[in-house]
Design a protein around this motif. Structure first.
Motif, mmCIF file in Angstrom:
data_model
loop_
_atom_site.group_PDB
_atom_site.id
_atom_site.type_symbol
_atom_site.label_atom_id
_atom_site.label_comp_id
_atom_site.label_asym_id
_atom_site.label_seq_id
_atom_site.Cartn_x
_atom_site.Cartn_y
_atom_site.Cartn_z
ATOM 1 N N ALA A 1 -6.626 5.067 6.186
ATOM 2 C CA ALA A 1 -6.233 4.904 4.776
ATOM 3 C C ALA A 1 -4.719 4.970 4.645
ATOM 4 O O ALA A 1 -4.117 4.180 3.907
ATOM 5 N N THR B 1 -10.388 2.220 -0.081
ATOM 6 C CA THR B 1 -8.931 2.230 -0.244
ATOM 7 C C THR B 1 -8.445 0.957 -0.932
ATOM 8 O O THR B 1 -7.553 0.999 -1.776
ATOM 9 N N ASN C 1 -6.443 9.069 -0.344
ATOM 10 C CA ASN C 1 -5.776 8.091 -1.201
ATOM 11 C C ASN C 1 -4.930 8.771 -2.270
ATOM 12 O O ASN C 1 -3.840 8.293 -2.597
#
Length: 170
Positions: free
Chosen positions: A50, A105, A140
């Motif tokens: 990510a 993501t 995230n």
């Protein structure tokens, strides 16, 4: 020419110092994520992937070190951005987690398509899927906070680099 504003490379804001109570829910989330049986190696791969997609240098640095500490082979870390091209380096479970990480993501592009979701349901129990989704969501958030504030990389011991450009195994 100084306007009193930080340059693009200076840390803009230290959230944890300014509002430690803002970090508390995120730290509680991390405690939940790491309390399960996902494995630190898998969590590090998810967080690293990510962070690659989001371009977060702070998190790339942190999670690459965590991955190595969790026993992830350096070759698998080196190839992670192209894991689709090297499926033999990653287990079916890792591939399902990485595919879900990418889809969540980049959720604005295609959502989470069935061809990503279904393999994840075969590889993870419902409880594990919840924990995995929370891990993906949390990284995230961390990426966005670190990028927005230009969070400084931690200082590393220069001796650890031994002229190779990479940290030594010590």
């Amino acid at each position: 020419m100084s306007s009193g504003h930080p340059t693009s490379t200076e840390q803009r804001l230290a959230i944890q110092s300014v509002a430690p109570e803002a970090y508390a829910p995120m730290l509680a989330m991390e405690k939940y994520i790491h309390a399960g049986a996902m494995g630190e190696d898998l969590l590090a791969l998810v967080k690293l992937r990510a962070s690659q997609l989001n371009g977060c240098a702070y998190c790339l640095d942190m999670h690459a070190r965590e991955a190595r500490a969790a026993g992830v082979d350096q070759r698998r870390l080196d190839v992670l951005a192209g894991w689709h091209e090297a499926p033999d380096l990653y287990s079916e479970r890792e591939q399902a987690a990485l595919a879900l990480t990418e889809a969540v993501t980049l959720i604005g592009e295609d959502g989470v398509p069935d061809d990503v979701w279904v393999p994840a349901t075969y590889s993870f129990s419902d409880q594990e899927l919840v924990r995995l989704l929370m891990a993906i969501s949390a990284i995230n958030v961390w990426n966005r906070l670190a990028i927005a504030t230009h969070q400084d990389l931690p200082e590393l011991d220069a001796a650890a680099y031994v002229g190779t450009g990479t940290p030594s195994a010590s």
